[in-house]
Design a protein around this motif. Structure first.
Motif, PDB file in Angstrom:
ATOM      1  N   PHE A  21     -22.453  56.175 -25.894  1.00  0.00           N
ATOM      2  CA  PHE A  21     -23.005  57.530 -25.841  1.00  0.00           C
ATOM      3  C   PHE A  21     -22.292  58.358 -24.787  1.00  0.00           C
ATOM      4  CE2 PHE A  21     -26.937  56.685 -28.269  1.00  0.00           C
ATOM      5  CZ  PHE A  21     -27.023  57.890 -28.923  1.00  0.00           C
ATOM      6  N   LEU A  22     -22.079  57.785 -23.625  1.00  0.00           N
ATOM      7  CA  LEU A  22     -21.414  58.543 -22.561  1.00  0.00           C
ATOM      8  C   LEU A  22     -19.964  58.856 -22.922  1.00  0.00           C
ATOM      9  CD1 LEU A  22     -22.880  56.830 -19.382  1.00  0.00           C
ATOM     10  CD2 LEU A  22     -23.643  58.907 -20.549  1.00  0.00           C
ATOM     11  N   ARG A  23     -19.290  57.927 -23.611  1.00  0.00           N
ATOM     12  CA  ARG A  23     -17.911  58.182 -24.051  1.00  0.00           C
ATOM     13  C   ARG A  23     -17.866  59.311 -25.076  1.00  0.00           C
ATOM     14  NH1 ARG A  23     -17.481  52.971 -25.494  1.00  0.00           N
ATOM     15  NH2 ARG A  23     -17.463  51.789 -23.580  1.00  0.00           N
ATOM     16  N   VAL A  24     -18.801  59.299 -26.013  1.00  0.00           N
ATOM     17  CA  VAL A  24     -18.846  60.354 -27.028  1.00  0.00           C
ATOM     18  C   VAL A  24     -19.164  61.690 -26.372  1.00  0.00           C
ATOM     19  CG1 VAL A  24     -20.143  61.208 -29.028  1.00  0.00           C
ATOM     20  CG2 VAL A  24     -19.368  58.857 -28.983  1.00  0.00           C
ATOM     21  N   ALA A  25     -20.050  61.688 -25.400  1.00  0.00           N
ATOM     22  CA  ALA A  25     -20.404  62.936 -24.713  1.00  0.00           C
ATOM     23  C   ALA A  25     -19.178  63.562 -24.059  1.00  0.00           C
ATOM     24  CB  ALA A  25     -21.492  62.674 -23.667  1.00  0.00           C
ATOM     25  N   ARG A  26     -18.295  62.741 -23.510  1.00  0.00           N
ATOM     26  CA  ARG A  26     -17.077  63.269 -22.878  1.00  0.00           C
ATOM     27  C   ARG A  26     -16.137  63.932 -23.876  1.00  0.00           C
ATOM     28  NH1 ARG A  26     -16.572  58.206 -19.388  1.00  0.00           N
ATOM     29  NH2 ARG A  26     -15.502  57.435 -21.208  1.00  0.00           N
ATOM     30  N   LYS A  27     -16.273  63.620 -25.155  1.00  0.00           N
ATOM     31  CA  LYS A  27     -15.379  64.182 -26.169  1.00  0.00           C
ATOM     32  C   LYS A  27     -15.722  65.622 -26.533  1.00  0.00           C
ATOM     33  CE  LYS A  27     -14.229  59.786 -28.297  1.00  0.00           C
ATOM     34  NZ  LYS A  27     -14.283  58.986 -29.521  1.00  0.00           N
ATOM     35  N   ASN A  32     -21.747  72.936 -22.192  1.00  0.00           N
ATOM     36  CA  ASN A  32     -23.188  72.860 -22.432  1.00  0.00           C
ATOM     37  C   ASN A  32     -23.547  71.724 -23.379  1.00  0.00           C
ATOM     38  OD1 ASN A  32     -23.910  75.060 -20.763  1.00  0.00           O
ATOM     39  ND2 ASN A  32     -23.235  76.461 -22.376  1.00  0.00           N
ATOM     40  N   VAL A  33     -22.804  71.566 -24.446  1.00  0.00           N
ATOM     41  CA  VAL A  33     -23.068  70.500 -25.405  1.00  0.00           C
ATOM     42  C   VAL A  33     -22.778  69.141 -24.775  1.00  0.00           C
ATOM     43  CG1 VAL A  33     -22.442  69.566 -27.666  1.00  0.00           C
ATOM     44  CG2 VAL A  33     -22.574  72.032 -27.336  1.00  0.00           C
ATOM     45  N   ARG A  34     -21.696  69.058 -24.021  1.00  0.00           N
ATOM     46  CA  ARG A  34     -21.321  67.806 -23.360  1.00  0.00           C
ATOM     47  C   ARG A  34     -22.418  67.354 -22.383  1.00  0.00           C
ATOM     48  NH1 ARG A  34     -16.573  69.291 -21.736  1.00  0.00           N
ATOM     49  NH2 ARG A  34     -17.217  70.075 -19.715  1.00  0.00           N
ATOM     50  N   GLU A  35     -22.884  68.263 -21.556  1.00  0.00           N
ATOM     51  CA  GLU A  35     -23.921  67.927 -20.578  1.00  0.00           C
ATOM     52  C   GLU A  35     -25.250  67.627 -21.254  1.00  0.00           C
ATOM     53  OE1 GLU A  35     -23.497  67.320 -17.284  1.00  0.00           O
ATOM     54  OE2 GLU A  35     -21.388  67.517 -17.840  1.00  0.00           O
ATOM     55  N   TYR A  36     -25.570  68.367 -22.314  1.00  0.00           N
ATOM     56  CA  TYR A  36     -26.813  68.105 -23.044  1.00  0.00           C
ATOM     57  C   TYR A  36     -26.785  66.710 -23.664  1.00  0.00           C
ATOM     58  CZ  TYR A  36     -30.293  68.021 -26.700  1.00  0.00           C
ATOM     59  OH  TYR A  36     -31.342  67.645 -27.501  1.00  0.00           O
ATOM     60  N   THR A  37     -25.674  66.345 -24.272  1.00  0.00           N
ATOM     61  CA  THR A  37     -25.556  65.028 -24.898  1.00  0.00           C
ATOM     62  C   THR A  37     -25.683  63.928 -23.857  1.00  0.00           C
ATOM     63  OG1 THR A  37     -24.093  65.987 -26.571  1.00  0.00           O
ATOM     64  CG2 THR A  37     -24.094  63.604 -26.379  1.00  0.00           C
ATOM     65  N   VAL A  70     -24.383  60.252 -35.350  1.00  0.00           N
ATOM     66  CA  VAL A  70     -24.512  61.708 -35.461  1.00  0.00           C
ATOM     67  C   VAL A  70     -23.696  62.392 -34.371  1.00  0.00           C
ATOM     68  CG1 VAL A  70     -26.122  63.646 -35.265  1.00  0.00           C
ATOM     69  CG2 VAL A  70     -26.749  61.642 -36.615  1.00  0.00           C
ATOM     70  N   ALA A  71     -23.831  61.916 -33.141  1.00  0.00           N
ATOM     71  CA  ALA A  71     -23.101  62.521 -32.022  1.00  0.00           C
ATOM     72  C   ALA A  71     -21.594  62.393 -32.211  1.00  0.00           C
ATOM     73  CB  ALA A  71     -23.530  61.871 -30.707  1.00  0.00           C
ATOM     74  N   THR A  72     -21.153  61.250 -32.747  1.00  0.00           N
ATOM     75  CA  THR A  72     -19.720  61.047 -32.985  1.00  0.00           C
ATOM     76  C   THR A  72     -19.209  62.047 -34.013  1.00  0.00           C
ATOM     77  OG1 THR A  72     -19.969  58.708 -32.475  1.00  0.00           O
ATOM     78  CG2 THR A  72     -17.980  59.354 -33.655  1.00  0.00           C
ATOM     79  N   ARG A  73     -19.957  62.230 -35.088  1.00  0.00           N
ATOM     80  CA  ARG A  73     -19.546  63.214 -36.110  1.00  0.00           C
ATOM     81  C   ARG A  73     -19.541  64.618 -35.541  1.00  0.00           C
ATOM     82  NH1 ARG A  73     -22.960  60.078 -39.442  1.00  0.00           N
ATOM     83  NH2 ARG A  73     -24.570  61.677 -39.344  1.00  0.00           N
ATOM     84  N   GLN A  74     -20.563  64.948 -34.751  1.00  0.00           N
ATOM     85  CA  GLN A  74     -20.636  66.278 -34.164  1.00  0.00           C
ATOM     86  C   GLN A  74     -19.491  66.531 -33.186  1.00  0.00           C
ATOM     87  OE1 GLN A  74     -22.683  67.730 -36.506  1.00  0.00           O
ATOM     88  NE2 GLN A  74     -22.897  69.084 -34.768  1.00  0.00           N
ATOM     89  N   ALA A  75     -19.065  65.512 -32.465  1.00  0.00           N
ATOM     90  CA  ALA A  75     -17.943  65.673 -31.537  1.00  0.00           C
ATOM     91  C   ALA A  75     -16.682  66.048 -32.302  1.00  0.00           C
ATOM     92  CB  ALA A  75     -17.726  64.399 -30.732  1.00  0.00           C
ATOM     93  N   VAL A  76     -16.495  65.464 -33.471  1.00  0.00           N
ATOM     94  CA  VAL A  76     -15.328  65.793 -34.295  1.00  0.00           C
ATOM     95  C   VAL A  76     -15.428  67.236 -34.783  1.00  0.00           C
ATOM     96  CG1 VAL A  76     -14.142  65.281 -36.459  1.00  0.00           C
ATOM     97  CG2 VAL A  76     -14.899  63.417 -34.983  1.00  0.00           C
TER      98      VAL A  76
END
Length: 93
Positions: A21-27, A32-37, A70-76
């Motif tokens: 989760f933390l790795r995906v958040a960095r992507k 704002n989205v990064r910190e929220y994730t 979901v987070a991985t897809r959203q990061a893309v």
């Protein structure tokens, strides 16, 4: 037909999910989205820290894996439409 009892995920599996989760958040390129994730992941793991029922632990782990997908897809998707300007929070003085 018998249903197998849900086994609780191991500590290593939970830590791997947390780090993922933390790795995906960095992507995420948007601050704002990064910190929220990141904040959402930390809060969810703290909330479920004291689960002791194996079925509840398994359910929370499965939900976490689904949320990670979901987070991985959203990061893309966010990377495809990344803003050209950085947020005020990211600008160096």
């Amino acid at each position: 037909m018998t249903v197998a009892a849900a086994s609780a995920p191991s500590r290593a599996e939970v830590l791997h999910l947390y780090r993922s989760f933390l790795r995906v958040a960095r992507k995420f390129t948007d601050y704002n989205v990064r910190e929220y994730t990141k904040r959402r992941a930390v809060d969810a793991f703290h909330q479920n820290r004291n689960l002791s029922d194996p079925s509840a632990m398994s359910s929370a782990f499965a939900d976490g894996k689904a949320q990670l997908e979901v987070a991985t897809r959203q990061a893309v998707v966010y990377s495809l439409y990344a803003p050209k300007l950085k947020s005020v929070m990211e600008v160096q003085n």
